[in-house]
Design a protein around this motif. Structure first.
Motif, PDB file in Angstrom:
ATOM      1  N   GLY A  64       0.846  -1.190   0.000  1.00 48.27           N
ATOM      2  CA  GLY A  64       0.000   0.000   0.000  1.00 48.27           C
ATOM      3  C   GLY A  64       0.875   1.230   0.000  1.00 48.27           C
ATOM      4  N   ALA A  65       0.403   2.264   0.654  1.00 49.45           N
ATOM      5  CA  ALA A  65       1.142   3.524   0.648  1.00 49.45           C
ATOM      6  C   ALA A  65       1.172   4.140   2.043  1.00 49.45           C
ATOM      7  CB  ALA A  65       0.535   4.489  -0.367  1.00 49.45           C
ATOM      8  N   ASP A  85       4.491   0.565   4.348  1.00 52.05           N
ATOM      9  CA  ASP A  85       5.290   0.363   3.150  1.00 52.05           C
ATOM     10  C   ASP A  85       6.455   1.313   3.097  1.00 52.05           C
ATOM     11  OD1 ASP A  85       3.433  -1.558   1.581  1.00 52.05           O
ATOM     12  OD2 ASP A  85       2.178  -0.018   2.484  1.00 52.05           O
ATOM     13  N   ALA A  86       6.410   2.318   3.970  1.00 54.95           N
ATOM     14  CA  ALA A  86       7.489   3.305   3.988  1.00 54.95           C
ATOM     15  C   ALA A  86       7.769   3.679   5.426  1.00 54.95           C
ATOM     16  CB  ALA A  86       7.073   4.540   3.191  1.00 54.95           C
ATOM     17  N   ALA A 117      14.204   8.284   4.491  1.00 57.46           N
ATOM     18  CA  ALA A 117      13.034   7.422   4.366  1.00 57.46           C
ATOM     19  C   ALA A 117      13.372   6.301   3.396  1.00 57.46           C
ATOM     20  CB  ALA A 117      11.820   8.206   3.863  1.00 57.46           C
ATOM     21  N   GLY A 118      12.752   5.148   3.614  1.00 55.59           N
ATOM     22  CA  GLY A 118      12.921   4.017   2.708  1.00 55.59           C
ATOM     23  C   GLY A 118      11.573   3.386   2.463  1.00 55.59           C
ATOM     24  N   ALA A 131       5.139   7.215  -3.428  1.00 48.66           N
ATOM     25  CA  ALA A 131       6.213   8.222  -3.499  1.00 48.66           C
ATOM     26  C   ALA A 131       5.696   9.600  -3.091  1.00 48.66           C
ATOM     27  CB  ALA A 131       6.808   8.253  -4.910  1.00 48.66           C
ATOM     28  N   THR A 132       4.497   9.939  -3.563  1.00 50.82           N
ATOM     29  CA  THR A 132       3.878  11.220  -3.211  1.00 50.82           C
ATOM     30  C   THR A 132       3.626  11.282  -1.707  1.00 50.82           C
ATOM     31  OG1 THR A 132       2.698  11.017  -5.300  1.00 50.82           O
ATOM     32  CG2 THR A 132       1.976  12.761  -3.806  1.00 50.82           C
ATOM     33  N   LYS A 133       3.136  10.171  -1.158  1.00 50.37           N
ATOM     34  CA  LYS A 133       2.780  10.162   0.269  1.00 50.37           C
ATOM     35  C   LYS A 133       4.007  10.279   1.160  1.00 50.37           C
ATOM     36  CE  LYS A 133      -1.747   8.350  -0.318  1.00 50.37           C
ATOM     37  NZ  LYS A 133      -2.691   7.239  -0.273  1.00 50.37           N
ATOM     38  N   ILE A 134       5.128   9.716   0.738  1.00 46.75           N
ATOM     39  CA  ILE A 134       6.351   9.867   1.528  1.00 46.75           C
ATOM     40  C   ILE A 134       6.764  11.340   1.547  1.00 46.75           C
ATOM     41  CG2 ILE A 134       8.798   9.298   1.714  1.00 46.75           C
ATOM     42  CD1 ILE A 134       8.019   6.645   0.208  1.00 46.75           C
TER      43      ILE A 134
END
Ligand SMILES: [Zn+2]
Length: 243
Positions: A64-65, A85-86, A117-118, A131-134
């Protein structure tokens, strides 16, 4: 012995990091015949990249995100974090570790705030906008502006190799548009370039294109990576270490 061919690092990404290769062995504990050997390999990676495995944060991925953030005010470590997921941290020297076969590792660093962050990005997480959410989470949690971030997209399955169902391609086109950048349709075969979608998301989030690097390495095509689609069963690790 841990040599150069056992861990890949990408020049120019301004944080300590690495991706373990087939030469170091599979890093997955689930179903492993010899769990102690897996832990030994993880320690070899930790020695090579230079981080403390006991304090590392590891994801148990959900495709997910979700993003989980950790802070130096409340140090936590040496634990698995579920349903995410991150992961992000500003705890100095803390490592973030994610597992991969064909899904992409994405690493972030804000050197001005000591934040890293990973993440793990397969098609589901990418469709969900990981990627946007990170980028949004780093701004909310640490005050890191997208313009201050450097990003590295690690080894993953490339756009020539990643065949998907038409309905998967369609979902990306509906959500992100600009499908000429990441979808190729040939005789009914649909191929998806996940790295291109991740770049699109990162650029949309305000990260400078010249600060988004790629490892340029396809897990299916290159024998040095574990790959579901390439028939090399196992998991490799991605690690990034807070400054
Ligand atoms: Zn490929």
């Amino acid at each position: 012995m841990v040599g150069l061919d056992t861990v890949l690092s990408v020049a120019g990404f301004p944080a300590r990091h690495g991706f373990s290769t087939v030469a170091l062995g599979s890093m997955g504990l689930t179903g492993a015949a010899d769990p102690e050997a897996v832990i030994h390999r993880r320690q070899q990676l930790a020695d090579h990249v230079s981080f403390d495995l006991d304090r590392a944060l590891m994801t148990v991925q959900e495709h997910g995100a979700n993003v989980a953030t950790f802070h130096r005010r409340q140090p936590e470590g040496g634990q698995c974090v579920f349903s995410t997921d991150a992961l992000a941290t500003d705890v100095p020297g803390q490592a973030i570790v994610t597992y991969h076969a064909d899904c992409f590792p994405i690493l972030f660093v804000d050197t001005s705030r000591g934040v890293v962050a990973g993440a793990h990005a397969g098609w589901r997480g990418t469709l969900a906008g990981v990627a946007t959410k990170i980028a949004q989470s780093l701004q909310t949690a640490y005050g890191s502006w997208p313009g201050q971030l450097d990003v590295l997209i690690g080894p993953g399955i490339c756009g020539r190799c990643y065949q998907v169902g038409a309905e998967v391609g369609h979902q990306f086109a509906v959500r992100y548009g600009r499908e000429d950048r990441y979808l190729a349709v040939d005789n009914g075969d649909v191929r998806l370039d996940l790295e291109a979608v991740l770049r699109l998301q990162l650029e949309d989030a305000g990260i400078a294109p010249e600060r988004i690097k790629g490892a340029g390495s396809c897990t299916r095509e290159e024998d040095r990576w574990f790959s579901h689609r390439g028939g090399r069963a196992g998991r490799f690790l991605s690690v990034v270490v807070a400054p």
